[in-house]
Design an enzyme around this catalytic site. Sequence first.
Site, PDB file in Angstrom:
ATOM      1  CB  SER A   1      15.082 -28.114 -36.582  1.00  0.00           C
ATOM      2  OG  SER A   1      16.306 -27.518 -36.947  1.00  0.00           O
TER       3      SER A   1
ATOM      4  CD  GLU B   1      16.512 -18.219 -45.867  1.00  0.00           C
ATOM      5  OE1 GLU B   1      16.311 -19.119 -46.689  1.00  0.00           O
ATOM      6  OE2 GLU B   1      16.554 -17.004 -46.167  1.00  0.00           O
TER       7      GLU B   1
ATOM      8  CE  LYS C   1      14.528 -31.957 -43.736  1.00  0.00           C
ATOM      9  NZ  LYS C   1      13.896 -31.299 -44.896  1.00  0.00           N
TER      10      LYS C   1
ATOM     11  N   GLY D   1      22.831 -18.131 -47.133  1.00  0.00           N
ATOM     12  CA  GLY D   1      21.818 -18.962 -47.795  1.00  0.00           C
ATOM     13  C   GLY D   1      20.425 -18.394 -47.602  1.00  0.00           C
TER      14      GLY D   1
ATOM     15  CB  SER E   1      23.619 -35.963 -48.640  1.00  0.00           C
ATOM     16  OG  SER E   1      23.560 -34.575 -48.434  1.00  0.00           O
TER      17      SER E   1
ATOM     18  CG  ASP F   1      17.095 -20.236 -50.303  1.00  0.00           C
ATOM     19  OD1 ASP F   1      17.892 -20.248 -49.343  1.00  0.00           O
ATOM     20  OD2 ASP F   1      16.227 -21.111 -50.463  1.00  0.00           O
TER      21      ASP F   1
END
Lengths: 321, 321
Positions: free
Chosen positions: B302, B202, B51, B206, B76, B208
Amino acid sequence: MPTEIDLAAATARLAGVARQTPVLRSRLLDETLGAEIHLKAEHLQHTGAFKFRGAFNAIAALDSDIRARGIVTYSSGNHAQAVARAAQIFRVPATVVMPNDAPSSKRQATESYGATIVTYDRFRERREDIAESILSEQHFTLIPPFDHPDVIAGQSTCARELFETSGPLDQLIVSVGGGGLISGSALAAHEVNPRCRIVGVEPESGNDVQLSLQQGRIVEIDVPDTIADGQQTTSPGKHTFAVMQQHVDEIVTVTDDQILDGVDYLFRFQKQVAEPSGACALAAILANKINVAGSRVGVIISGGNISPERFFELMEPRWKK
Amino acid sequence: MPTEIDLAAATARLAGVARQTPVLRSRLLDETLGAEIHLKAEHLQHTGAFKFRGAFNAIAALDSDIRARGIVTYSSGNHAQAVARAAQIFRVPATVVMPNDAPSSKRQATESYGATIVTYDRFRERREDIAESILSEQHFTLIPPFDHPDVIAGQSTCARELFETSGPLDQLIVSVGGGGLISGSALAAHEVNPRCRIVGVEPESGNDVQLSLQQGRIVEIDVPDTIADGQQTTSPGKHTFAVMQQHVDEIVTVTDDQILDGVDYLFRFQKQVAEPSGACALAAILANKINVAGSRVGVIISGGNISPERFFELMEPRWKK
């Protein structure tokens, strides 16, 4: 004592064979200690510890017909796996003498590299005697865990890489068992970074090297009671003692609890799994046993071979909610 | 969609700022899978996750007077820490909107980088509303967690480094939350390694992105119940969906238990501490969800931000003697 030629030969033999392990940095660690800390992640070496370097080099240095007869060693730890893997690379037989109560994970790891395990009862037999009988009967060559010039020369390549990657350092902090890694490190420093202070770290209960250097002779102690199983040696070797007398600046000690602080720090902030002996050098600077402020410091994370079950057992009192 | 110029700019901005994280190899993993696996250790990036790349790039891309007014984000997790640290580097204020029940370790980490935390009650308030009100009152700039061309462009530098270090790959396996990392990875591959298959992973609950790509439209799901807290997104973003539609070859899913197999493997054999989302991509190949036999495969680890207490809670059923 290994010569410059021995060191150069080790470097050549290990090039492209040993992993060039990464050097990890941490802004937090640097800020906390007011120093520049270079963590040599040698627990990411083949077989999970620096031991691969020395074992491979010593086996590679043998005449090929001698090597082909087979290798023997005694160890229940990282040296066993290192010898087994190095022998596997040369496609020569390896026999490892191990106590019959050695952790099954270490036995399995050694067997996974194709070595033959010979067990003994460590309360009734001496591992040296078992190894001797194998040597005389089968014409194998013994590769001892630390007290051998080619083992020491192999270990020197770890610090050499660190100096190459990180440049000149003011201090190099190394965990000490029988003294193979620190002897190699000191010889590498002597060649390429002679102003670097060499500091060894022993568990408090296993300070045979500290005592030996203080008294100027090889001191033998009882098997130390410590979680740092890679450092449960009872005395330095002849070769390692000679190198350490000449080239090691200081030996400090840490408690088991301080060692666990090191393991904890590496997990929490560096995302690394170290075995207790592997975190011992870092533990010494976290516990302020060495004055590092304002200096460029190398720290070797020497090994990571610990089963999750044992790791859990050691850290549970700290981490269990 | 980020352009080639955006990608090149991100590479230039992050040079010497982001860590060039190591690529780890494992003989055991290669032999087990019959493949050549290159693990990109991006959990060793600044702030413990990929990130940082996207957050830094997006903040660096702002006009300096706009940037100086301050940055706001809602997260968060790892994006919060990344924005806080990147803003700290630029010496500009950062405000992070976080639920009042966020883990204290994540809150502390974000605060340690000098950010201001604004909490909200996630059962009564929407974080977007809180962020909006801060934006309009204080003229801050919002850096969203994934759906922004400069965030995506920043994330592309991770895969670019991997291709540079490891050479051309046949497949690249990437964990998928909102799709920022895989979008960046796919764009990097499109430029430098266009024959590389891009596979996203995924958590089963989850999926999506999998549903969205199958149905050809952005599908919204309920907040997924998974241990992989970095992947609890409910839908892909507009930008990431567009990139993924064009450049992602396949999405597979893994169960929480399979994710823990990945965490376990990384601990045991690679001596690495990964958070569940960080081990998700590896988990997919360990669970044979992707056919990797005979191919050169990149896998991004990651993130590694997990407290020891949470780690032990998750692993205790497996590791407790």
